[in-house]
Design a protein around this motif. Sequence first.
Motif, PDB file in Angstrom:
ATOM      1  N   ASP A 560      45.255  35.086  37.686  1.00 58.88           N
ATOM      2  CA  ASP A 560      46.033  35.686  38.772  1.00 58.88           C
ATOM      3  C   ASP A 560      45.177  36.524  39.722  1.00 58.88           C
ATOM      4  N   GLY A 562      42.273  35.937  41.409  1.00 58.83           N
ATOM      5  CA  GLY A 562      41.827  35.279  42.636  1.00 58.83           C
ATOM      6  C   GLY A 562      42.907  35.194  43.694  1.00 58.83           C
ATOM      7  N   PRO A 563      44.091  34.670  43.372  1.00 56.27           N
ATOM      8  CA  PRO A 563      45.171  34.632  44.365  1.00 56.27           C
ATOM      9  C   PRO A 563      45.580  36.014  44.866  1.00 56.27           C
ATOM     10  N   THR A 564      45.515  37.017  43.988  1.00 58.50           N
ATOM     11  CA  THR A 564      45.839  38.378  44.417  1.00 58.50           C
ATOM     12  C   THR A 564      44.834  38.867  45.450  1.00 58.50           C
ATOM     13  N   ASP A 566      43.061  37.040  47.431  1.00 52.66           N
ATOM     14  CA  ASP A 566      43.292  36.282  48.668  1.00 52.66           C
ATOM     15  C   ASP A 566      44.469  36.856  49.453  1.00 52.66           C
ATOM     16  N   ALA A 567      45.525  37.249  48.736  1.00 53.90           N
ATOM     17  CA  ALA A 567      46.705  37.794  49.401  1.00 53.90           C
ATOM     18  C   ALA A 567      46.407  39.147  50.046  1.00 53.90           C
ATOM     19  N   GLN A 613      35.867  35.172  39.561  1.00 50.05           N
ATOM     20  CA  GLN A 613      36.815  35.128  40.677  1.00 50.05           C
ATOM     21  C   GLN A 613      36.431  36.096  41.787  1.00 50.05           C
ATOM     22  N   ARG A 617      34.347  35.373  46.007  1.00 50.91           N
ATOM     23  CA  ARG A 617      34.964  35.887  47.235  1.00 50.91           C
ATOM     24  C   ARG A 617      34.137  37.025  47.848  1.00 50.91           C
TER      25      ARG A 617
END
Length: 673
Positions: A560, A562-564, A566-567, A613, A617
């Motif tokens: 979770d 990585g998507p966090t 990104d958001a 992750q 980024r």
Amino acid sequence: MTPPTHPSRRTVVTALGAAGFVALPAWPGTAHAADGPVLDTHPATEPSGTHVRDVGGTNVVFRYGVVLPAFDGWRTHEPTREYLSLDRRWRFRFDPRDQGLDESWQYPDLDDRAWGLIDVPSAWDLLDTPGFGSQTGPFGKGTAFADGYAWYRTVVDVPASWRARHVRIAFLAAGYSAEVWLDGVHLGKHEGANSPFALPVGGALRPGTRQTLAVRVFRRASYTDYTATTFRPVTDDHEIPYKPVDYWPYAGLTRSAWIEAVPRVTVAKLLVAGANGRLEARAIVENHGDSDFDGWLTLDPGRESGARPAVVPARIAARSAGVVRVSVGVPRAPRWSPAAPHTLTARATLTARRPSGPRVDTLSTRYGIRELTTEDAQLRLNGKPLFLKGLNWHEETAAHGRAMTPAEYDRELAHITAVGANYIRNCVYNRHPYVYDWADEHGVLVMDDIDTMWLNTAQEKLQTERYGLARALALTMAWNQHNHPSVILWCLQNESEIDPEGAPVYRAWLADMKAAVKAVDLTARPVTWASSTSNDPAFDLADVIGFNEYFGYFYGKDADLGPTLDAVHAKYPGKPILITENGTWSVAGTHGPDTTEGTEEWQAARFTAHWTQVAERSEFVAGFTYWVLKDYKQRAGYNQSYNGISVMGLLTFAEERPKLVHEAFRKAVNPRS
């Protein structure tokens, strides 16, 4: 070995779009001391009177009615000043029933020959606590659990030559609060366990005599009973932290102390900012005399600066403070960076009547030339993007608690460079000045923190609107650590409450502390904080977005993260993001599959999953801060089965032996290297 009954580190991170979270325990909303634990008394506002005044266009920090001075006297003795060390054995007595004031323990004629003895510096926790550093030691026994008041007394022979001097007593730390008397004259009170303070002696001084110095130190109990099955916390709205937290609140005079006699016209503080080939300096000069001072200030930018000393007039009215501004070109001075940590020494010299006249006072400071910016979602040093491969760490050893020796600092901090870290977070309090000097010299970047941990909305409101201790801690952090090139981030708080209805209070509190550090920092370092959520309603106020995350441990899945990230980046595309905490735990020597919680393999695998992750980024994530360098002590109501030792470190607590995660961290490649 059975895993802990309770988690070693409690936090809440509400990911954008993530489903689960673990709530913090419920705490009393107001001061509470059931069954008798003593609470300290508080004035209407924090006791030091810390505030900022504009002096000739420079914001200057005042405390106890005078300029907050430099604390370099612990290592640097200026030739124009006299110093009397208070690092010695003092008389000592616990005062659990708070009877000392009524019985006049502060006065010189008290017979204290029957009192015990204690070293300064030291933590009274280690005075008599067998097995303090052992995971199998008895939790809840010994002086580590002695709370309330305790008294220190010593005598000093005051030189007769100090009649024409301004004299102050400096303490690098007193946990949690301290009141000081000289021959029974109350000099002042300090609150805040980990920040230095200096009290002007004034008319209490009697040069040429022997005088008695008395200090009453207070520590609030964490719980009414440390061995009970149900924990009843002791809290105080005014204190920071106001409730039990998960690090050890070491008590006593835990760092060095001394008396400093300076000329009546003195350089109290020298602020410097070196960047873009120039050195900007502000010499804050106090005139404690009855006559105006009309002289000169010479600023020497240092041998390696390639520049000659600059001489400017210095005119300071009687009984006042003034600022002498100097700007010097240093185009050939080497830049400071982690790869090449060049430091220089600037010296301000006051002379009377003419530049070559009689020397009145001197003050020197170390500094570095470097440029720090945030742009395009990156944190940049000297124009190059940074990625902070970092560690949280607690300032303590099993042998001395927070009263560490230089050898212990060297050993402890060497662990940081040994694993390839380029950055440390001083969670969640200021460190001994030795640490900042070490970081300057070794090229290790620093995020500096204050004690504002786990406040709730009521305390945030109290601190902002009335008491002001949080603001005072922020101001003194920025003021005291200003000249250190290694310090690149100011951290305002850790995991404090963000009640949906209290978001305006939370925002106002952060804005107040941010304004404080920005007011005094000539270098405009970025401001961040270690939020308990990735959806913090005040992230627009941050220069760098910082949050703690424990995906796959307290909530959600490892994946979770990585998507966090990104958001968060999508919502704040121009701001760098920093993971201020992530980690899990293992009991050293416990092995098994990396899916089994509590094994060394599980701890190492969880780190690698999160690191990967983040590193992917690095174009907008400025770094990752692992929790934590070394297993650490805490009194927060869990881990009693391990004698209060939280086992989340790369290393064990007392032996400092590496776990598997130590090697995993060492092998993690910095994407900006």
